[in-house]
Design an enzyme around this catalytic site. Structure first.
Site, PDB file in Angstrom:
ATOM      1  N   ASP A  36     -99.266  66.526 -71.687  1.00 30.34           N
ATOM      2  CA  ASP A  36     -97.993  65.979 -72.141  1.00 30.34           C
ATOM      3  C   ASP A  36     -96.931  67.052 -71.924  1.00 30.34           C
ATOM      4  OD1 ASP A  36     -97.304  63.350 -73.974  1.00 30.34           O
ATOM      5  OD2 ASP A  36     -95.848  64.957 -74.256  1.00 30.34           O
ATOM      6  N   TYR A 143     -86.062  49.593 -68.676  1.00 25.97           N
ATOM      7  CA  TYR A 143     -87.513  49.734 -68.844  1.00 25.97           C
ATOM      8  C   TYR A 143     -88.239  48.582 -68.137  1.00 25.97           C
ATOM      9  CZ  TYR A 143     -91.959  49.611 -71.470  1.00 25.97           C
ATOM     10  OH  TYR A 143     -93.269  49.562 -71.841  1.00 25.97           O
TER      11      TYR A 143
END
Ligand code: SER
Length: 314
Positions: A36, A143
């Site tokens: 991450d 999105y």
């Protein structure tokens, strides 16, 4: 079972945190590397972890050279509500990172790639009830546009390079182990902690805003089942519709009230209601059921009982 070596990009998010724990159980902790952009929080710190900025190609290349991965999961994305606040950077992250990951997967001969799509690929002209697999798609959020374009890219890499890339159009995902960030369906996660702590919740969607939803246990199972299916049975190379339940804020509030009678919900819809208005009420997932045997286990009551029991135990 064959020995897998799995790289997960964007593992610190709501889905990654739960998927990683599912992978540990199925494949073994030593077979997974979580990455991450941020340092690991909570349970993720208990397994293999590396910092990775997916927008920096050299970092991913270095990881792929150091390890012989069989599977790659690319989960890093900006969700629907956040994406509307910062559209250009959401587009860059969601799109450029996907193309970059697909290129590296081809170059490193990764056997299988997973990338999540979403019900956000649908839009106002899409049939709202039992939305079919193949239908009108006119997403209105950055999105959703990035997920729709991403589906086309995934299918293109499969056709052009034979890359075994697979995807699911998740509905709103509801869990208690990690908080989502910046989605339109987040209310159905926030509501549980608010109900336990404050006995009240102010909802940013209308009381009757129906949306397709799924408990995380089912989402993790669906993802691993899809990835474990022999390639010849995967007939959809964009992304599969999957569904589990459909409810509105008033219905989840009623399910919670059965356990916490004093719980009160109020409604103050904001811009996220306009996004929800463009998404389906419910999804037809017959292709997923037919092709690889998808079947959900949790309905609204079972999920509510499970989440409240687990959260109360902390
Ligand atoms: N749960 C996501 C969102 O609300 C949809 O995929 O943005």
């Amino acid at each position: 079972m064959k020995k897998e070596k799995i790289l997960v990009i964007g593992a610190g998010g709501q889905l990654g945190t739960e998927l990683i724990q599912g992978f540990w159980k199925v494949y073994g902790k030593d077979r997974i590397i979580a990455t991450d952009i941020k340092e690991p929080q909570g349970i993720l710190a208990q397994g293999n972890f590396e910092l990775l900025d997916v927008m920096k190609p050299k970092q991913l290349q270095a990881l792929l050279q150091k390890n012989k991965f069989t599977q790659l999961y690319h989960l890093a994305a900006v969700l629907s509500a956040s994406g509307e606040k910062n559209p250009k950077s959401a587009w860059r992250l969601n799109m450029e990172s996907l193309i970059h990951v697909l290129d590296e997967a081809v170059a490193s001969k990764i056997e299988k790639v997973y990338w999540p799509s979403s019900i956000a690929v649908f839009g106002p002209s899409t049939p709202k009830d039992h939305t079919p697999q193949d239908t009108i798609m006119d997403p209105v959020t950055i999105y959703g546009i990035s997920k729709q374009a991403g589906e086309r890219w995934c299918e293109w890499y499969w056709r052009r390079y034979g890359l075994d890339v697979r995807s699911l159009r998740y509905p709103g995902l509801i869990g208690y182990k990690a908080q989502p960030g910046g989605g339109t369906t987040d209310y159905a996660v926030e509501i549980f902690l608010a109900a336990l702590k404050e006995k009240k919740y102010e909802c940013f969607l209308k009381r009757d805003a129906y949306l397709p939803m799924m408990y995380m246990e089912d989402a993790v199972k669906a993802t691993i089942d899809l990835m474990e299916t022999p390639a010849e049975r995967i007939k959809v190379r964009s992304a599969y519709n999957i569904s589990a339940m459909s409810f509105c804020p008033a219905e989840i509030a009623a399910a919670i009230t059965k356990h916490i009678p004093e719980f009160q919900i109020t409604y103050r819809p904001d811009f996220r209601q306009e996004i929800a208005d463009t998404w389906p009420n419910s999804i037809d997932d017959s292709r997923a059921r037919g092709d690889w045997g998808w079947k959900p286990e949790f309905d609204l009551q079972e999920m509510t009982t499970d989440i409240l029991r687990n959260l109360s135990a902390f």
